[in-house]
Design an enzyme around this catalytic site. Sequence first.
Site, PDB file in Angstrom:
ATOM      1  N   VAL A   1      -1.738 -12.445  10.589  1.00 15.85           N
ATOM      2  CA  VAL A   1      -1.005 -11.446   9.807  1.00 15.85           C
ATOM      3  C   VAL A   1      -1.394 -10.044  10.277  1.00 15.85           C
ATOM      4  CG1 VAL A   1      -0.634 -10.489   7.502  1.00 15.85           C
ATOM      5  CG2 VAL A   1      -0.784 -12.968   7.825  1.00 15.85           C
ATOM      6  N   ALA A   2      -0.379  -9.259  10.616  1.00 16.26           N
ATOM      7  CA  ALA A   2      -0.630  -7.952  11.229  1.00 16.26           C
ATOM      8  C   ALA A   2      -1.011  -6.863  10.232  1.00 16.26           C
ATOM      9  CB  ALA A   2       0.598  -7.510  12.031  1.00 16.26           C
TER      10      ALA A   2
ATOM     11  N   GLU B   1      -5.935   5.006  13.732  1.00 20.10           N
ATOM     12  CA  GLU B   1      -6.885   4.128  14.418  1.00 20.10           C
ATOM     13  C   GLU B   1      -7.553   4.742  15.646  1.00 20.10           C
ATOM     14  OE1 GLU B   1      -2.893   3.120  16.340  1.00 20.10           O
ATOM     15  OE2 GLU B   1      -3.621   3.584  14.321  1.00 20.10           O
TER      16      GLU B   1
ATOM     17  N   ILE C   1      -4.868  -8.758  15.841  1.00 23.02           N
ATOM     18  CA  ILE C   1      -3.438  -8.920  16.113  1.00 23.02           C
ATOM     19  C   ILE C   1      -2.677  -7.599  16.120  1.00 23.02           C
ATOM     20  CG2 ILE C   1      -2.795  -9.346  13.706  1.00 23.02           C
ATOM     21  CD1 ILE C   1      -1.407 -11.125  16.871  1.00 23.02           C
ATOM     22  N   ASP C   2      -3.146  -6.602  15.361  1.00 25.02           N
ATOM     23  CA  ASP C   2      -2.490  -5.292  15.383  1.00 25.02           C
ATOM     24  C   ASP C   2      -2.478  -4.697  16.794  1.00 25.02           C
ATOM     25  OD1 ASP C   2      -1.518  -4.788  12.804  1.00 25.02           O
ATOM     26  OD2 ASP C   2      -3.493  -4.222  12.075  1.00 25.02           O
TER      27      ASP C   2
ATOM     28  N   SER D   1     -10.848  -2.199   8.509  1.00 22.78           N
ATOM     29  CA  SER D   1     -11.607  -3.208   9.251  1.00 22.78           C
ATOM     30  C   SER D   1     -12.573  -3.924   8.322  1.00 22.78           C
ATOM     31  CB  SER D   1     -12.379  -2.549  10.401  1.00 22.78           C
ATOM     32  OG  SER D   1     -11.490  -1.994  11.353  1.00 22.78           O
TER      33      SER D   1
ATOM     34  N   VAL E   1     -12.185  -8.316  17.864  1.00 23.52           N
ATOM     35  CA  VAL E   1     -12.452  -7.497  19.043  1.00 23.52           C
ATOM     36  C   VAL E   1     -11.569  -6.259  19.018  1.00 23.52           C
ATOM     37  CG1 VAL E   1     -12.456  -7.446  21.552  1.00 23.52           C
ATOM     38  CG2 VAL E   1     -13.037  -9.552  20.347  1.00 23.52           C
TER      39      VAL E   1
ATOM     40  N   ARG F   1       0.834  -1.196   0.000  1.00 23.90           N
ATOM     41  CA  ARG F   1       0.000   0.000   0.000  1.00 23.90           C
ATOM     42  C   ARG F   1       0.876   1.257   0.000  1.00 23.90           C
ATOM     43  NH1 ARG F   1      -3.709  -1.567   5.079  1.00 23.90           N
ATOM     44  NH2 ARG F   1      -1.728  -2.511   5.681  1.00 23.90           N
TER      45      ARG F   1
ATOM     46  N   MET G   1      -3.234  -7.512   7.330  1.00 21.97           N
ATOM     47  CA  MET G   1      -4.067  -8.304   6.426  1.00 21.97           C
ATOM     48  C   MET G   1      -4.460  -7.558   5.156  1.00 21.97           C
ATOM     49  SD  MET G   1      -6.613 -10.462   8.937  1.00 21.97           S
ATOM     50  CE  MET G   1      -7.561 -11.115   7.551  1.00 21.97           C
TER      51      MET G   1
ATOM     52  N   ARG H   1     -26.155  -4.202  19.923  1.00 24.24           N
ATOM     53  CA  ARG H   1     -25.525  -4.589  18.655  1.00 24.24           C
ATOM     54  C   ARG H   1     -26.007  -5.966  18.214  1.00 24.24           C
ATOM     55  NH1 ARG H   1     -24.674  -3.072  13.952  1.00 24.24           N
ATOM     56  NH2 ARG H   1     -22.986  -4.154  12.848  1.00 24.24           N
TER      57      ARG H   1
ATOM     58  N   TYR I   1      -1.090   4.630  10.580  1.00 23.34           N
ATOM     59  CA  TYR I   1      -1.468   3.680  11.628  1.00 23.34           C
ATOM     60  C   TYR I   1      -0.280   3.490  12.553  1.00 23.34           C
ATOM     61  CZ  TYR I   1      -5.686   2.210   9.106  1.00 23.34           C
ATOM     62  OH  TYR I   1      -6.913   2.179   8.492  1.00 23.34           O
TER      63      TYR I   1
ATOM     64  N   HIS J   1      -0.837   1.719  16.227  1.00 19.79           N
ATOM     65  CA  HIS J   1      -1.099   0.524  17.055  1.00 19.79           C
ATOM     66  C   HIS J   1      -0.020   0.379  18.132  1.00 19.79           C
ATOM     67  CE1 HIS J   1      -4.310  -0.728  14.384  1.00 19.79           C
ATOM     68  NE2 HIS J   1      -3.496  -0.633  13.344  1.00 19.79           N
TER      69      HIS J   1
ATOM     70  N   ASP K   1     -20.960 -10.889  21.038  1.00 19.07           N
ATOM     71  CA  ASP K   1     -20.660  -9.494  21.387  1.00 19.07           C
ATOM     72  C   ASP K   1     -21.222  -9.214  22.776  1.00 19.07           C
ATOM     73  OD1 ASP K   1     -19.718  -6.918  19.517  1.00 19.07           O
ATOM     74  OD2 ASP K   1     -20.957  -6.341  21.218  1.00 19.07           O
TER      75      ASP K   1
ATOM     76  N   LYS L   1       1.464   1.915   7.257  1.00 18.53           N
ATOM     77  CA  LYS L   1       1.801   1.107   8.419  1.00 18.53           C
ATOM     78  C   LYS L   1       2.699   1.862   9.388  1.00 18.53           C
ATOM     79  CE  LYS L   1       0.684  -2.219   9.525  1.00 18.53           C
ATOM     80  NZ  LYS L   1      -0.494  -2.406  10.418  1.00 18.53           N
TER      81      LYS L   1
END
Length: 371
Positions: free
Chosen positions: A298-299, A118, A269-270, A134, A239, A15, A301, A203, A94, A96, A198, A75
């Site tokens: 995979v951080a 984020e 995972i991020d 997301s 989550v 990206r 994706m 929701r 981003y 994280h 959830d 990233k």
Amino acid sequence: MRIGVPKEIKVHEYRVGLVPASVRELVESGHEVLVQTGAGAGIGFADADYQRVGAKIASDAATVFDRSEMIVKVKEPQPVECAMLRPGQVLYTYLHLAPDPQQTAALVKSGATCIAYETVTAPDGSLPLLTPMSEVAGRMSVQVGAYCLQKANGGRGILLGGVPGVAPAKVVILGGGVSGTHAAEMAVGLRADVTVVDRSVKRLRELSSIFGPSLRTEYSTQEHIDALVIDADLVIGAVLIAGAAAPKLVTRDMVRRMKAGAVLVDISIDQGGCFETSRATTHADPTYVVDDVIHYCVANMPGAVPRTSTFALNNATLPFARRLADFGWKAAMQADPHLANGLNVHAGKITNQAVARDLELPYTPVADVLR
């Protein structure tokens, strides 16, 4: 403002922070954009495409960092990039930070002003710059989960949607937010047996209304999660607690009791992951096995579909980039408290409460910085 766009250097990250159309918007607003050569090659843009809309091309990342007042990336900065940041410079990408003390320390040391996509918010409390990725990750999670379930890839040998006379795979999605909803849409569309968990009853009602009888919903308790996970063929962790480390909802013991060849896909995972057995992987080596259960963690994706992801991300990030460039970061944040929520590090101080709490570091409120 002088805006720099370096080439992404994370493993298999294709990206780019700005596409030519976004560069054109900034240049026509009176800003200067410096793009590292080859930065857009991974999604099909040549240097000439950037030059055509008014960008200048730099031969290396060092030049981009040295000559730019604001760096726009995708990233989190890698160590060599953190070392090139300086006091007074703005980093917009981003981050994280909560599960990443090394990066946090490097950004604090740099003295730069670091804005995380984020944690920028919208008036309704949503996360507009995280949402497009997301959405991509949620949809991808079902694709990769289905692939991993194939026997040749180590899985149970199950077709996600089954066939007439043969039961479909059981898919459990932890989290009914943006990622979880898009994962559910894909899994339901493939005719899997899908349950979303959830802790928001509101929701769950919304999801039930959207999907009807094609989707089961369960309120999030450890008892419910335990029962669902150990019987699942595919579990998707979706989550999110904005800025904070993800809660560990699936324990090692649960993984140990899962079916051999079952699959875990950790979208969270991020932010450290929501499975106790999760550790970040890359597109070069995306999976590993624990207790005969395949883990896909995979951080980045969305980096697997970089063209779609970059355009989706630019649609969301460009308006904020323009405000930062037009008014400067401080005035832009003073005028927009939702953009101010994106400030994570400034001049050696942690300005995001969740990051400071999770890393046990001193916290400086954004309001104090903006005075």
